[in-house]
Write a protein that holds these residues in place. Structure first.
Motif, PDB file in Angstrom:
ATOM      1  N   THR A  82       1.264   3.893 -23.971  1.00 37.18           N
ATOM      2  CA  THR A  82       2.227   3.956 -24.052  1.00 37.18           C
ATOM      3  C   THR A  82       3.215   2.465 -24.533  1.00 37.18           C
ATOM      4  OG1 THR A  82       3.129   5.732 -23.049  1.00 37.18           O
ATOM      5  CG2 THR A  82       5.469   4.083 -23.874  1.00 37.18           C
ATOM      6  N   SER A  83       2.283   1.477 -23.663  1.00 32.54           N
ATOM      7  CA  SER A  83       2.840  -0.059 -23.976  1.00 32.54           C
ATOM      8  C   SER A  83       1.646  -0.849 -24.337  1.00 32.54           C
ATOM      9  CB  SER A  83       3.025  -0.274 -22.277  1.00 32.54           C
ATOM     10  OG  SER A  83       1.738  -0.161 -21.262  1.00 32.54           O
ATOM     11  N   LEU A  84       0.407  -0.548 -24.113  1.00 34.10           N
ATOM     12  CA  LEU A  84      -0.929  -0.613 -25.095  1.00 34.10           C
ATOM     13  C   LEU A  84      -0.355  -1.661 -26.583  1.00 34.10           C
ATOM     14  CD1 LEU A  84      -3.384  -2.859 -25.190  1.00 34.10           C
ATOM     15  CD2 LEU A  84      -4.079   0.093 -25.783  1.00 34.10           C
ATOM     16  N   PRO A  85       0.317  -0.647 -27.138  1.00 41.17           N
ATOM     17  CA  PRO A  85       0.607  -0.938 -28.512  1.00 41.17           C
ATOM     18  C   PRO A  85       1.723  -2.477 -28.616  1.00 41.17           C
ATOM     19  CG  PRO A  85       0.517   1.291 -28.761  1.00 41.17           C
ATOM     20  CD  PRO A  85      -0.008   1.124 -26.983  1.00 41.17           C
ATOM     21  N   VAL A  86       2.504  -2.599 -28.030  1.00 41.59           N
ATOM     22  CA  VAL A  86       3.647  -3.421 -27.768  1.00 41.59           C
ATOM     23  C   VAL A  86       2.615  -4.727 -26.969  1.00 41.59           C
ATOM     24  CG1 VAL A  86       4.777  -4.474 -26.066  1.00 41.59           C
ATOM     25  CG2 VAL A  86       5.669  -1.892 -26.797  1.00 41.59           C
ATOM     26  N   THR A  87       1.441  -5.045 -26.311  1.00 43.58           N
ATOM     27  CA  THR A  87       1.041  -6.144 -26.478  1.00 43.58           C
ATOM     28  C   THR A  87       0.404  -6.065 -27.512  1.00 43.58           C
ATOM     29  OG1 THR A  87       0.581  -5.624 -23.914  1.00 43.58           O
ATOM     30  CG2 THR A  87      -0.746  -7.680 -24.356  1.00 43.58           C
ATOM     31  N   ILE A  88      -0.781  -5.402 -27.394  1.00 46.55           N
ATOM     32  CA  ILE A  88      -1.288  -5.358 -29.568  1.00 46.55           C
ATOM     33  C   ILE A  88      -0.067  -6.348 -30.664  1.00 46.55           C
ATOM     34  CG2 ILE A  88      -2.880  -5.108 -30.788  1.00 46.55           C
ATOM     35  CD1 ILE A  88      -4.155  -2.517 -28.803  1.00 46.55           C
ATOM     36  N   LEU A 142       0.953 -11.202 -20.054  1.00 49.24           N
ATOM     37  CA  LEU A 142       2.493 -10.979 -19.348  1.00 49.24           C
ATOM     38  C   LEU A 142       3.356 -11.871 -18.386  1.00 49.24           C
ATOM     39  CD1 LEU A 142       1.888 -12.354 -16.412  1.00 49.24           C
ATOM     40  CD2 LEU A 142      -0.301 -10.778 -16.303  1.00 49.24           C
ATOM     41  N   VAL A 143       3.476 -13.487 -18.887  1.00 49.88           N
ATOM     42  CA  VAL A 143       4.029 -14.020 -18.600  1.00 49.88           C
ATOM     43  C   VAL A 143       5.398 -13.793 -19.868  1.00 49.88           C
ATOM     44  CG1 VAL A 143       4.532 -16.579 -18.629  1.00 49.88           C
ATOM     45  CG2 VAL A 143       2.958 -15.658 -17.704  1.00 49.88           C
ATOM     46  N   VAL A 144       5.012 -13.958 -20.998  1.00 50.51           N
ATOM     47  CA  VAL A 144       6.117 -14.216 -22.493  1.00 50.51           C
ATOM     48  C   VAL A 144       6.580 -12.503 -22.280  1.00 50.51           C
ATOM     49  CG1 VAL A 144       5.957 -13.553 -24.750  1.00 50.51           C
ATOM     50  CG2 VAL A 144       4.505 -15.676 -23.583  1.00 50.51           C
ATOM     51  N   GLU A 145       5.764 -11.065 -22.218  1.00 51.41           N
ATOM     52  CA  GLU A 145       6.548 -10.333 -21.863  1.00 51.41           C
ATOM     53  C   GLU A 145       7.428 -10.234 -20.590  1.00 51.41           C
ATOM     54  OE1 GLU A 145       2.712  -7.875 -22.997  1.00 51.41           O
ATOM     55  OE2 GLU A 145       3.357  -7.662 -21.354  1.00 51.41           O
ATOM     56  N   ARG A 146       7.425 -11.358 -19.959  1.00 48.35           N
ATOM     57  CA  ARG A 146       7.989 -11.129 -18.252  1.00 48.35           C
ATOM     58  C   ARG A 146       9.444 -11.640 -18.973  1.00 48.35           C
ATOM     59  NH1 ARG A 146       8.476  -7.872 -14.161  1.00 48.35           N
ATOM     60  NH2 ARG A 146       9.656  -9.089 -12.654  1.00 48.35           N
ATOM     61  N   GLY A 172       5.193  -4.235 -22.153  1.00 52.46           N
ATOM     62  CA  GLY A 172       3.887  -4.145 -22.250  1.00 52.46           C
ATOM     63  C   GLY A 172       3.202  -4.285 -21.327  1.00 52.46           C
ATOM     64  N   ILE A 173       1.601  -4.147 -21.328  1.00 52.02           N
ATOM     65  CA  ILE A 173       0.611  -3.349 -20.271  1.00 52.02           C
ATOM     66  C   ILE A 173       1.285  -4.885 -19.227  1.00 52.02           C
ATOM     67  CG2 ILE A 173      -0.293  -1.773 -21.742  1.00 52.02           C
ATOM     68  CD1 ILE A 173      -2.892  -4.590 -21.684  1.00 52.02           C
ATOM     69  N   GLY A 174       1.402  -6.080 -20.350  1.00 47.15           N
ATOM     70  CA  GLY A 174       1.418  -7.023 -19.323  1.00 47.15           C
ATOM     71  C   GLY A 174       2.738  -7.158 -17.649  1.00 47.15           C
ATOM     72  N   GLN A 175       4.018  -6.592 -18.532  1.00 43.72           N
ATOM     73  CA  GLN A 175       4.756  -6.320 -17.888  1.00 43.72           C
ATOM     74  C   GLN A 175       4.535  -4.914 -16.531  1.00 43.72           C
ATOM     75  OE1 GLN A 175       8.201  -7.895 -17.152  1.00 43.72           O
ATOM     76  NE2 GLN A 175       9.519  -7.005 -18.129  1.00 43.72           N
ATOM     77  N   GLN A 176       4.359  -4.151 -17.312  1.00 42.18           N
ATOM     78  CA  GLN A 176       3.743  -3.428 -16.591  1.00 42.18           C
ATOM     79  C   GLN A 176       2.795  -3.557 -15.288  1.00 42.18           C
ATOM     80  OE1 GLN A 176       1.594   0.840 -18.136  1.00 42.18           O
ATOM     81  NE2 GLN A 176       3.136   1.088 -18.772  1.00 42.18           N
ATOM     82  N   ILE A 225       2.402  -4.062  -9.484  1.00 41.73           N
ATOM     83  CA  ILE A 225       1.949  -5.263  -8.081  1.00 41.73           C
ATOM     84  C   ILE A 225       2.715  -5.466  -6.821  1.00 41.73           C
ATOM     85  CG2 ILE A 225       1.004  -7.676  -7.520  1.00 41.73           C
ATOM     86  CD1 ILE A 225      -0.236  -8.330 -10.875  1.00 41.73           C
ATOM     87  N   PHE A 226       3.896  -5.376  -7.759  1.00 40.10           N
ATOM     88  CA  PHE A 226       5.270  -5.712  -6.485  1.00 40.10           C
ATOM     89  C   PHE A 226       4.803  -4.374  -5.886  1.00 40.10           C
ATOM     90  CE2 PHE A 226       7.259  -8.880  -9.072  1.00 40.10           C
ATOM     91  CZ  PHE A 226       6.555  -9.904  -8.250  1.00 40.10           C
ATOM     92  N   GLY A 227       4.846  -2.888  -6.612  1.00 43.91           N
ATOM     93  CA  GLY A 227       4.640  -1.632  -5.864  1.00 43.91           C
ATOM     94  C   GLY A 227       3.441  -0.982  -5.601  1.00 43.91           C
ATOM     95  N   ARG A 228       2.321  -1.679  -5.693  1.00 43.23           N
ATOM     96  CA  ARG A 228       1.002  -1.511  -4.919  1.00 43.23           C
ATOM     97  C   ARG A 228       0.614   0.100  -5.279  1.00 43.23           C
ATOM     98  NH1 ARG A 228       3.576  -5.752  -3.076  1.00 43.23           N
ATOM     99  NH2 ARG A 228       4.271  -6.415  -0.988  1.00 43.23           N
ATOM    100  N   ASP A 229       0.745  -0.210  -6.678  1.00 43.27           N
ATOM    101  CA  ASP A 229       0.766   0.559  -7.773  1.00 43.27           C
ATOM    102  C   ASP A 229      -0.613   0.430  -7.528  1.00 43.27           C
ATOM    103  OD1 ASP A 229       0.229   2.703  -9.038  1.00 43.27           O
ATOM    104  OD2 ASP A 229       1.710   3.360 -10.487  1.00 43.27           O
ATOM    105  N   PHE A 230      -1.338   1.094  -7.024  1.00 40.51           N
ATOM    106  CA  PHE A 230      -3.144   0.462  -6.968  1.00 40.51           C
ATOM    107  C   PHE A 230      -4.017   0.846  -8.660  1.00 40.51           C
ATOM    108  CE2 PHE A 230      -3.840   0.192  -1.951  1.00 40.51           C
ATOM    109  CZ  PHE A 230      -3.001  -0.999  -1.707  1.00 40.51           C
ATOM    110  N   PRO A 231      -3.736   2.951  -8.822  1.00 41.81           N
ATOM    111  CA  PRO A 231      -4.295   3.042  -9.953  1.00 41.81           C
ATOM    112  C   PRO A 231      -3.939   2.067 -11.803  1.00 41.81           C
ATOM    113  CG  PRO A 231      -3.470   4.842  -8.715  1.00 41.81           C
ATOM    114  CD  PRO A 231      -2.951   3.208  -7.710  1.00 41.81           C
ATOM    115  N   THR A 232      -2.505   1.734 -11.342  1.00 40.77           N
ATOM    116  CA  THR A 232      -1.999   1.437 -12.561  1.00 40.77           C
ATOM    117  C   THR A 232      -2.514  -0.185 -12.550  1.00 40.77           C
ATOM    118  OG1 THR A 232       0.285   2.463 -12.412  1.00 40.77           O
ATOM    119  CG2 THR A 232      -0.046   0.596 -14.269  1.00 40.77           C
ATOM    120  N   VAL A 233      -2.746  -0.573 -11.186  1.00 48.78           N
ATOM    121  CA  VAL A 233      -3.414  -1.904 -11.390  1.00 48.78           C
ATOM    122  C   VAL A 233      -4.534  -2.136 -12.368  1.00 48.78           C
ATOM    123  CG1 VAL A 233      -3.929  -4.443 -10.057  1.00 48.78           C
ATOM    124  CG2 VAL A 233      -1.519  -3.413  -9.759  1.00 48.78           C
TER     125      VAL A 233
END
Length: 313
Positions: A95-101, A254-258, A264-268, A273-281
């Motif tokens: 879902t988010s990769l196309p935004v970063t690309i 991720l800086v620009v997306e923020r 995008g995947i940078g924002q994600q 990281i803040f949510g300690r979501d290991f699989p997603t990171v």
């Protein structure tokens, strides 16, 4: 045919790279202070509730056992399940990769739009007023961080002039295009100075070549000599510079997306990281690694296409 063989070789060589990255990321991410289970349940969770959730998430198993489980799922094309988003990691990335690309493509487009004309003008007017200005002004952009450039663009073109949205990506194609202009220009302003310097230096070297002098002596117009002959040859080295820096920017989007609140995947990655979501990171890091390899691969192919002397091995 040689391109197909070369690409297949690079794909095969990517396998150990991804395994090494997965190993490093898996263990490094677990050095971040905090417990995913405690983060999800909140500060009022009881120790028993946290332990039960850790059992469900498989976090009570030894780290090596967790890694082997992750690796087994990875070989099956399964990047795991997000703790925070309550969804498959692969689905989130899709879902988010196309935004970063789209951000990288727009950044590359604006970089070429800015850098090529300015570099050609600077080389054609070497040591003139235009050349001195073109060499001096981009240094300012190179010294400013991307987030500061982004904020400045938001204030001027988003808040004061109202030409573009200050953030977000929109829903329709037209909104996507308007929403990606300022982020793309932000990326371009950090990348264009490097390309201008590289292309200008290459153009000056090419313009002093014997065949350029011969072309001028035959009465060929200066515009045709510069654009038709010199630019193509000068672009060879600049393509490599552009590709290397795009690969670098792939991980720093991720800086620009923020700044522009792009999904995008940078924002994600930041949210995970803040949510300690290991699989997603872990999943996003692997995708970033693949993107860097793909950009480098396309750079090598483009370099070879522009310069037949370059042999792909």
């Amino acid at each position: 045919m040689r391109y197909v063989v070369y690409i297949l070789k690079r794909v095969v060589s990517l396998i150990p790279v991804l395994l090494g990255i997965s190993f490093i990321v898996f263990f490094l991410i677990r050095l971040i202070p905090g417990d995913p289970a405690a983060t999800l349940l909140g500060v009022h969770a009881t120790p028993q509730a946290v332990k039960e959730l850790r059992d469900q998430m498989g976090l009570e198993k030894p780290l090596l056992s967790q890694y082997l489980t992750f690796l087994g799922h990875l070989l099956q094309g399964n990047l795991g399940f997000s703790y925070v988003y309550n969804s498959s990691v692969l689905g989130l990335i899709a879902t988010s990769l196309p935004v970063t690309i789209w951000l990288l493509v727009s950044g590359t487009f604006f970089t070429l739009l800015i850098a090529v004309p300015l570099a050609v003008l600077a080389a054609a007017r070497r040591n003139g007023i235009a050349d001195n200005i073109i060499r001096a002004v981009p240094v300012v952009g190179l010294g400013l961080p991307a987030f500061l450039l982004g904020i400045a663009l938001i204030v001027v073109f988003g808040l004061k002039l109202g030409w573009f949205p200050v953030g977000g990506y929109g829903q329709s194609l037209a909104e996507h295009v308007r929403g990606i202009v300022l982020p793309g220009i932000t990326v371009a302003l950090t990348l264009a100075p490097i390309v201008i310097r590289s292309l200008r230096a290459s153009m000056i070297e090419v313009l002093s070549s014997d065949y350029i002098v011969t072309a001028h002596s035959k009465g060929i117009s200066s515009a045709r000599v510069v654009l038709g002959h010199a630019l193509r040859n000068a672009a060879v080295s600049s393509v490599t510079v552009l590709g290397v820096n795009i690969a670098y920017l792939t991980g720093s989007t991720l800086v620009v997306e923020r700044v522009f609140s792009l999904p995008g995947i940078g924002q994600q990655m930041i949210n995970s990281i803040f949510g300690r979501d290991f699989p997603t990171v872990q999943g996003i890091t692997l995708v970033f690694a693949i993107m860097v390899v793909v950009v480098n691969l396309l750079t090598d192919v483009a370099h070879s296409a522009l310069d037949p002397r370059v042999q792909l091995a």
